[in-house]
Design an enzyme around this catalytic site. Sequence first.
Site, short mmCIF file in Angstrom:
data_model
loop_
_atom_site.label_atom_id
_atom_site.label_comp_id
_atom_site.label_asym_id
_atom_site.label_seq_id
_atom_site.Cartn_x
_atom_site.Cartn_y
_atom_site.Cartn_z
N GLY A 1 34.99 42.40 34.32
CA GLY A 1 36.34 42.12 34.29
C GLY A 1 36.99 43.15 35.12
N ASN A 2 38.20 43.39 35.10
CA ASN A 2 38.94 44.08 36.14
C ASN A 2 38.17 45.40 36.66
OD1 ASN A 2 40.62 46.69 36.61
ND2 ASN A 2 42.00 45.26 37.01
N ALA A 3 37.59 46.29 35.87
CA ALA A 3 36.96 47.38 36.51
C ALA A 3 35.53 47.02 36.90
CB ALA A 3 36.49 48.48 35.10
N GLY A 4 34.58 46.16 36.83
CA GLY A 4 33.36 45.63 37.02
C GLY A 4 33.46 44.92 38.22
N LYS A 6 46.49 54.86 22.11
CA LYS A 6 45.74 53.61 22.48
C LYS A 6 46.19 52.64 21.41
CE LYS A 6 42.14 52.10 25.01
NZ LYS A 6 41.82 52.86 26.21
N GLY A 9 29.40 43.87 33.80
CA GLY A 9 30.75 43.85 33.32
C GLY A 9 31.29 43.22 34.50
N1 GLU Z 1 43.14 51.56 29.57
C1 GLU Z 1 43.03 52.34 30.76
C2 GLU Z 1 42.17 53.61 30.08
O1 GLU Z 1 41.21 53.28 29.23
C3 GLU Z 1 44.37 52.86 31.22
C4 GLU Z 1 45.25 53.62 30.37
C5 GLU Z 1 46.57 53.99 31.14
O2 GLU Z 1 46.67 53.80 32.24
O3 GLU Z 1 47.40 54.53 30.40
O4 GLU Z 1 41.91 54.58 30.60
#
Ligand code: GLU
Length: 402
Positions: free
Chosen positions: A208-211, A96, A206
Amino acid sequence: MTFNSIQIFLERIAPLAGITPQELLELQTPARELTAQLHVHGKTYPAYRVQFSNARGPFKGGIRFHPEVELDEVKSLAFWMGIKTAVADVPFGGGKGGVTVDPKILSREELQELSRAYVKAFYQHLGPTKDIPAPDVYTTPQIMAWMLDEYETLMHQSTPGFITGKPLELGGSKIRDIATALGGVYVLEEAMKKLNLREKTAVVQGFGNAGMNAAKLLAEHGFKVIAVCDSKGAIYNKEGLDISELINVKEKTDMVTSYKNAQQITSAELLALPCTVLVPAALSGAITKDNADVVNAKIVLELANGPTTPQADELLHGRTILVLPDILANSGGVTVSYFEWVQNNMGYYWTDAEVREKLKDKMVTAFGNLWPEYEKGPHDFRTVAYVHAIKKIVGAQRLRSG
Ligand code: GLU
């Protein structure tokens, strides 16, 4: 969540995975913790990349741009990626990255320079066989495009598999943009079958993209989405919200509260609404020991990373609310990232329908691998998922060094 609280949790569950104290220590220790200061237009931004165990494959995980990013949190998030890739059964380790910045106040030029500076700082440790970045909070396909361009310039070669979540034109995958939410919906449907739940109401925290995609997909899958919120406020209509209208409003005004046909409520009230599924899809620490008691859902579907604290987890489990943990529920994102990387490596691209089918298959299988153990009891779903993942990671390491 602090990295220390993850360690405490790991120490508690390690005996269930049958690993030695030395193996536990290796699991808890990052392979690399990289830090840099990025200089853009006279300002300096701290930046990080953390990597955990590449026993199962190259490190993998997103990069977030957020004012609250700090090393300890990036460590927690990187560690979770390693667990998540094992739960999802994709051949990666954990990674990350993050930059401590408020991207909303940057100009487009500054954002581009910052993205390029990130790659310049860490590129020697990144790459399709080393560590593959992706989007996370406040990072977009455009940012992935700049990062890809910077990497390819530095390396003097075309390397689309360096990063995932790219625009389609640069080698992105079909449905990567909705994959986190769609994967979550597939897992949710499996859980609802097991629990015999027929009523379908949802609350999404939320936007954003996910919500936003979760709200849209849940509505498409027959759910009545009765409440949503973003960082500026929450709205509720017990008859259900019109999600396409809501998305229009959000795109125009950047606030869900501009939506007319609903009543404004507080975010505390939102968490307490009776519903089939509550979807935390914002930042970590949304459900804590102080508000877990008011949660009135049958299922909590964690699309954010780390939205439920360990104490809240215990309280919810005690009340037989099924928490589908982030490391499973939001693993659709990294799963389609895996498909993107595979497509880049072979230079051949799948259709929308093919990627959907492969994603569904992966999510249903991942859920099915865990459910029987959960059903036996007495552990919560997160513990079951962790134990499954730890056995896989340590098992791979044993084959290498044992
Ligand atoms: N940021 C996303 C996660 O937390 C996707 C990570 C990725 O696709 O490598 O799972």
